[in-house]
Design an enzyme around this catalytic site. Structure first.
Site, PDB file in Angstrom:
ATOM      1  N   SER A 239      33.348  43.395  35.952  1.00 36.94           N
ATOM      2  CA  SER A 239      33.789  42.065  36.356  1.00 36.94           C
ATOM      3  C   SER A 239      33.744  41.141  35.146  1.00 36.94           C
ATOM      4  CB  SER A 239      32.892  41.513  37.468  1.00 36.94           C
ATOM      5  OG  SER A 239      31.613  41.162  36.955  1.00 36.94           O
TER       6      SER A 239
ATOM      7  N   THR B  30      32.934  38.400  39.909  1.00 33.23           N
ATOM      8  CA  THR B  30      33.593  37.170  39.478  1.00 33.23           C
ATOM      9  C   THR B  30      33.856  36.262  40.671  1.00 33.23           C
ATOM     10  OG1 THR B  30      34.661  38.465  37.738  1.00 33.23           O
ATOM     11  CG2 THR B  30      35.497  36.244  38.107  1.00 33.23           C
TER      12      THR B  30
ATOM     13  N   HIS C 176      39.170  42.541  47.424  1.00 35.90           N
ATOM     14  CA  HIS C 176      39.928  43.760  47.719  1.00 35.90           C
ATOM     15  C   HIS C 176      40.823  43.569  48.952  1.00 35.90           C
ATOM     16  CE1 HIS C 176      37.760  45.429  44.455  1.00 35.90           C
ATOM     17  NE2 HIS C 176      36.617  45.573  45.095  1.00 35.90           N
TER      18      HIS C 176
END
Length: 232
Positions: A14, A66, A104
């Protein structure tokens, strides 16, 4: 954890984690995931305000994501519960938590459960900076030979370009990892985060990463860091 100990030569990471990796790793200019006006999304069963997000627990997919850092930049400190990313949607549906920070495929499926969007961090970030929201990158150890690092970036870039130029074949392969998404949504999700900035983040992508980390440093959320980039 292996990255933090310097145990891997190459890995995905990330952008948030890069704040703690810059002593050992460089960011490759190919392979980044960036949301251009869209990104991780806070959802709920009910309409809510940003002030509500500061008062009630939010399920988050990890404190080094993040998404977590961007949410802190947006609303400041907030109560949270860490849980696996693929359990957050169900926890919100069941009322186990009032809010969930989705990453996601959850960004595409939450409306199926009649959940509502409270905040899209990619939208917020673009309004604030006019930059894409940099979420994930690939990193490589600094102490590897420069020729080897450039070769890795070149092969990665060529692989991504091949996938974009042979989209049907690439989507067919990606369906193996789609976690229940149908082909149409899989293609949409891949298109969101595999784009021209994935082939080469360019100066815009580098600026997005530097800006995110600088703002987080100013807020005291991460230690001061200066990311280094490696291209081909």
């Amino acid at each position: 954890e292996m990255l933090l100990r310097g145990k891997l030569d190459i890995s995905a990471a990330s952008v948030h984690a890069c704040a703690y990796l810059s002593r050992r790793y460089e960011i490759m200019t190919a392979g980044a995931s960036m949301g251009i006006g869209y990104g991780p999304t806070v959802v709920s069963k009910y309409h809510a305000s940003l002030d509500d997000l500061k008062r009630y627990p939010i399920a988050v997919p990890g404190t080094l994501t993040t998404a977590f850092l961007a949410l802190k930049l947006c609303i400041g400190l907030f109560p949270f519960i860490v849980m696996p990313f693929d359990q957050i949607l169900e926890a919100v549906i069941k009322g186990e938590v009032p809010f969930g920070l989705l990453i996601h495929e959850g960004q595409l499926t939450y409306t199926d459960a009649k959940l509502v969007k409270v905040l899209d961090l990619g939208e917020w970030w673009y309004r604030k900076t006019k930059l894409p929201l940099p979420l994930g990158v690939n990193v490589v150890r600094k102490d590897l030979p420069n020729d080897l690092k450039r070769s890795v970036v070149r092969h990665l870039r060529e692989s991504i370009a091949y996938a974009l130029n042979n989209r049907e074949e690439a989507i067919s392969y990606a369906l193996k990892f789609a976690r229940g998404l149908d082909p149409k949504r899989t293609e949409r999700f891949v298109g969101m985060y595999v784009n021209e900035l994935t082939v080469d983040m360019g100066e815009q992508g580098k600026k997005a990463i530097v800006t995110l980390l600088e703002l987080a440093t100013q807020k005291g959320f991460i230690p001061h860091t200066k990311p280094n980039f490696v291209g081909d």
